[in-house]
Design an enzyme around this catalytic site. Sequence first.
Site, PDB file in Angstrom:
ATOM      1  N   CYS A   1     -11.538  12.288  14.301  1.00 47.46           N
ATOM      2  CA  CYS A   1     -11.050  13.399  13.465  1.00 47.46           C
ATOM      3  C   CYS A   1     -12.242  14.105  12.834  1.00 47.46           C
ATOM      4  O   CYS A   1     -12.448  15.287  13.041  1.00 47.46           O
ATOM      5  CB  CYS A   1     -10.069  12.867  12.438  1.00 47.46           C
ATOM      6  SG  CYS A   1      -8.557  12.365  13.264  1.00 47.46           S
TER       7      CYS A   1
ATOM      8  N   CYS B   1      -6.650  16.753   9.899  1.00 54.56           N
ATOM      9  CA  CYS B   1      -6.773  16.074   8.607  1.00 54.56           C
ATOM     10  C   CYS B   1      -5.415  15.786   7.973  1.00 54.56           C
ATOM     11  O   CYS B   1      -4.654  16.702   7.659  1.00 54.56           O
ATOM     12  CB  CYS B   1      -7.620  16.940   7.677  1.00 54.56           C
ATOM     13  SG  CYS B   1      -7.891  16.201   6.081  1.00 54.56           S
TER      14      CYS B   1
ATOM     15  N   ASN C   1     -11.871  10.765   3.607  1.00 52.88           N
ATOM     16  CA  ASN C   1     -12.908  11.561   4.286  1.00 52.88           C
ATOM     17  C   ASN C   1     -13.860  12.224   3.297  1.00 52.88           C
ATOM     18  O   ASN C   1     -15.057  12.348   3.566  1.00 52.88           O
ATOM     19  CB  ASN C   1     -12.270  12.598   5.227  1.00 52.88           C
ATOM     20  CG  ASN C   1     -11.479  11.966   6.359  1.00 52.88           C
ATOM     21  OD1 ASN C   1     -10.384  12.414   6.689  1.00 52.88           O
ATOM     22  ND2 ASN C   1     -11.998  10.906   6.950  1.00 52.88           N
TER      23      ASN C   1
ATOM     24  N   ILE D   1       0.217  17.939   6.018  1.00 51.22           N
ATOM     25  CA  ILE D   1       0.969  16.911   5.282  1.00 51.22           C
ATOM     26  C   ILE D   1       2.147  16.542   6.181  1.00 51.22           C
ATOM     27  O   ILE D   1       2.905  17.432   6.607  1.00 51.22           O
ATOM     28  CB  ILE D   1       1.468  17.471   3.929  1.00 51.22           C
ATOM     29  CG1 ILE D   1       0.282  17.844   3.023  1.00 51.22           C
ATOM     30  CG2 ILE D   1       2.400  16.484   3.241  1.00 51.22           C
ATOM     31  CD1 ILE D   1       0.682  18.486   1.678  1.00 51.22           C
ATOM     32  N   TYR D   2       2.310  15.262   6.515  1.00 53.95           N
ATOM     33  CA  TYR D   2       3.446  14.843   7.359  1.00 53.95           C
ATOM     34  C   TYR D   2       4.746  14.998   6.568  1.00 53.95           C
ATOM     35  O   TYR D   2       4.755  14.908   5.339  1.00 53.95           O
ATOM     36  CB  TYR D   2       3.270  13.392   7.810  1.00 53.95           C
ATOM     37  CG  TYR D   2       2.206  13.222   8.891  1.00 53.95           C
ATOM     38  CD1 TYR D   2       2.523  13.386  10.241  1.00 53.95           C
ATOM     39  CD2 TYR D   2       0.889  12.924   8.569  1.00 53.95           C
ATOM     40  CE1 TYR D   2       1.555  13.235  11.232  1.00 53.95           C
ATOM     41  CE2 TYR D   2      -0.085  12.780   9.556  1.00 53.95           C
ATOM     42  CZ  TYR D   2       0.256  12.939  10.886  1.00 53.95           C
ATOM     43  OH  TYR D   2      -0.714  12.802  11.861  1.00 53.95           O
TER      44      TYR D   2
ATOM     45  N   ALA E   1       1.456   7.767   9.677  1.00 44.84           N
ATOM     46  CA  ALA E   1       1.967   8.107  11.020  1.00 44.84           C
ATOM     47  C   ALA E   1       1.047   7.514  12.079  1.00 44.84           C
ATOM     48  O   ALA E   1      -0.131   7.834  12.106  1.00 44.84           O
ATOM     49  CB  ALA E   1       2.028   9.626  11.177  1.00 44.84           C
TER      50      ALA E   1
HETATM   51  N1  LIG Z   1      -1.948   9.410  10.483  1.00 41.37           N
HETATM   52  C1  LIG Z   1      -3.215   9.021  10.269  1.00 41.37           C
HETATM   53  N2  LIG Z   1      -3.829   9.398   9.123  1.00 41.37           N
HETATM   54  C2  LIG Z   1      -5.109   9.009   8.867  1.00 41.37           C
HETATM   55  O1  LIG Z   1      -5.632   9.392   7.803  1.00 41.37           O
HETATM   56  C3  LIG Z   1      -5.795   8.215   9.841  1.00 41.37           C
HETATM   57  C4  LIG Z   1      -5.117   7.840  11.012  1.00 41.37           C
HETATM   58  N3  LIG Z   1      -3.826   8.256  11.200  1.00 41.37           N
HETATM   59  N4  LIG Z   1      -5.704   7.052  11.948  1.00 41.37           N
HETATM   60  C5  LIG Z   1      -7.104   6.735  11.871  1.00 41.37           C
HETATM   61  C6  LIG Z   1      -7.620   6.664  10.492  1.00 41.37           C
HETATM   62  C7  LIG Z   1      -7.214   5.477   9.685  1.00 41.37           C
HETATM   63  N5  LIG Z   1      -7.205   6.052   8.326  1.00 41.37           N
HETATM   64  C8  LIG Z   1      -6.457   5.527   7.283  1.00 41.37           C
HETATM   65  C9  LIG Z   1      -5.507   4.552   7.534  1.00 41.37           C
HETATM   66  C10 LIG Z   1      -4.764   4.037   6.493  1.00 41.37           C
HETATM   67  C11 LIG Z   1      -4.972   4.490   5.202  1.00 41.37           C
HETATM   68  C12 LIG Z   1      -4.178   3.862   4.095  1.00 41.37           C
HETATM   69  O2  LIG Z   1      -3.203   3.170   4.331  1.00 41.37           O
HETATM   70  N6  LIG Z   1      -4.554   4.080   2.855  1.00 41.37           N
HETATM   71  C13 LIG Z   1      -3.845   3.582   1.685  1.00 41.37           C
HETATM   72  C14 LIG Z   1      -4.288   2.194   1.304  1.00 41.37           C
HETATM   73  C15 LIG Z   1      -5.659   1.812   1.716  1.00 41.37           C
HETATM   74  C16 LIG Z   1      -6.076   0.380   1.354  1.00 41.37           C
HETATM   75  O3  LIG Z   1      -5.332  -0.358   0.684  1.00 41.37           O
HETATM   76  O4  LIG Z   1      -7.186  -0.004   1.733  1.00 41.37           O
HETATM   77  C17 LIG Z   1      -4.077   4.542   0.553  1.00 41.37           C
HETATM   78  O5  LIG Z   1      -3.254   4.530  -0.374  1.00 41.37           O
HETATM   79  O6  LIG Z   1      -5.034   5.312   0.596  1.00 41.37           O
HETATM   80  C18 LIG Z   1      -5.930   5.463   4.954  1.00 41.37           C
HETATM   81  C19 LIG Z   1      -6.663   5.985   5.999  1.00 41.37           C
HETATM   82  C20 LIG Z   1      -7.609   7.418   8.364  1.00 41.37           C
HETATM   83  N7  LIG Z   1      -7.135   7.779   9.664  1.00 41.37           N
HETATM   84  O1  LIG Z   2     -10.736  10.120   9.368  1.00 38.05           O
HETATM   85  C1  LIG Z   2      -9.579  10.491   9.680  1.00 38.05           C
HETATM   86  C2  LIG Z   2      -8.949  10.009  10.808  1.00 38.05           C
HETATM   87  C3  LIG Z   2      -7.700  10.457  11.103  1.00 38.05           C
HETATM   88  N1  LIG Z   2      -7.090  11.379  10.309  1.00 38.05           N
HETATM   89  C4  LIG Z   2      -5.712  11.815  10.643  1.00 38.05           C
HETATM   90  C5  LIG Z   2      -5.502  13.231  11.076  1.00 38.05           C
HETATM   91  C6  LIG Z   2      -4.207  13.131  11.883  1.00 38.05           C
HETATM   92  O2  LIG Z   2      -3.096  13.102  11.003  1.00 38.05           O
HETATM   93  C7  LIG Z   2      -4.341  11.770  12.540  1.00 38.05           C
HETATM   94  C8  LIG Z   2      -4.928  11.850  13.930  1.00 38.05           C
HETATM   95  O3  LIG Z   2      -4.001  12.436  14.785  1.00 38.05           O
HETATM   96  P1  LIG Z   2      -4.405  13.415  15.986  1.00 38.05           P
HETATM   97  O4  LIG Z   2      -3.087  13.580  16.718  1.00 38.05           O
HETATM   98  O5  LIG Z   2      -5.430  12.703  16.815  1.00 38.05           O
HETATM   99  O6  LIG Z   2      -4.890  14.697  15.390  1.00 38.05           O
HETATM  100  O7  LIG Z   2      -5.225  11.038  11.728  1.00 38.05           O
HETATM  101  C9  LIG Z   2      -7.702  11.836   9.180  1.00 38.05           C
HETATM  102  O8  LIG Z   2      -7.160  12.662   8.408  1.00 38.05           O
HETATM  103  N2  LIG Z   2      -8.945  11.397   8.908  1.00 38.05           N
END
Ligand SMILES: Nc1nc(=O)c2c([nH]1)NC[C@@H]1CN(c3ccc(C(=O)N[C@@H](CCC(=O)O)C(=O)O)cc3)CN21
Ligand SMILES: O=c1ccn([C@H]2C[C@H](O)[C@@H](COP(=O)(O)O)O2)c(=O)[nH]1
Length: 283
Positions: free
Chosen positions: A160, A182, A191, A222-223, A282
């Site tokens: 991303c 994003c 990020n 935003i989903y 998601a």
């Molecule tokens: N849909 C989606 N959104 C993303 O932001 C995302 C992806 N997929 N896939 C790859 C990575 C993984 N990322 C993620 C994955 C999970 C959280 C998350 O669950 N955050 C919670 C708790 C984090 C924790 O306890 O460590 C939060 O409240 O921020 C955040 C970023 C960012 N990226």
């Molecule tokens: O660092 C990250 C990694 C992932 N994301 C988010 C952005 C999208 O919602 C999904 C990735 O889906 P794609 O279909 O590949 O675009 O993960 C993020 O915000 N920041």
Amino acid sequence: MKQYLDLCKRIVDEGQWVNNARTNKKCLTVINADLTYDVGNNQFPLVTTRKSFWKSAIAEILGYLRGYQNAADFRALGTKTWDANANDNQAWLNNPNRKGQDDMGLIYGALGRAFPKPSGGHVDLLKQIVEDLSNGIDNRGEILTFYHPGAFDLGCLRPCMYEHHFSLLGDTLYLNSTQRSCDVPLGLNFNMVQVYVLLALMAQITGHKPGKAYHKIVNAHIYEDQLAPMRDIQLTREPFDPPKLIINPEIKSLKDIETWVTLDDFSVEGYQHHDAIQYPFAV
Ligand SMILES: Nc1nc(=O)c2c([nH]1)NC[C@@H]1CN(c3ccc(C(=O)N[C@@H](CCC(=O)O)C(=O)O)cc3)CN21
Ligand SMILES: O=c1ccn([C@H]2C[C@H](O)[C@@H](COP(=O)(O)O)O2)c(=O)[nH]1
């Protein structure tokens, strides 16, 4: 923090609904946002209108810099955020290139630390950039890219934040980071921290002052299942003053980052925040 809240508001007020085929969810979407972080003056862009798990965000960027490609390695660093993409996405589970439990494939640093050359072999982009910057060289192409269209079917997700371009002006280091997609409630929360930390760390290990980091986002969304908590809870809260990030000054080289650095080498001072909000994720 204001830039983050302004972007959230803009999506809520002006976003258009777009169906996303990969996740089978609708996203409220705007195109183009430009955020700036003043790293030189320690204006750490941590979200205060909910509890932010900033250590998890730093663990992700450390994993990318080390070239990790396995969710277990990310867990060992201190974040579970790659578990779902590595193990719960049906398209990736069906992909014959997946090497088993926790494999993420050729993504982020796995590419950037060993970028395939058309003539054969690989280039370690990060190592080259660190060497140049340490010698005071900016060749106007100090670009760490994770984007390789020929490798999309070899990884669980396309990167991303796919490119980080470093620039030197005198003894000050700048960073332009580009993000194609994003997830503003969850991803951007991380990020912003990662862009900030990347510039701060690179300046520290190459012997320069950090300047500003410019973060360009193309598709900001935003989903559908995140909209109500964003609009009705997070956006109704008043932000607090930003905290400060402190990085262990003993981190002096890329080797240090690769070998001994942990989340204990980072601390945040004066972090006042509202309650946590659990946003749906998601996969
Ligand atoms: N849909 C989606 N959104 C993303 O932001 C995302 C992806 N997929 N896939 C790859 C990575 C993984 N990322 C993620 C994955 C999970 C959280 C998350 O669950 N955050 C919670 C708790 C984090 C924790 O306890 O460590 C939060 O409240 O921020 C955040 C970023 C960012 N990226
Ligand atoms: O660092 C990250 C990694 C992932 N994301 C988010 C952005 C999208 O919602 C999904 C990735 O889906 P794609 O279909 O590949 O675009 O993960 C993020 O915000 N920041």
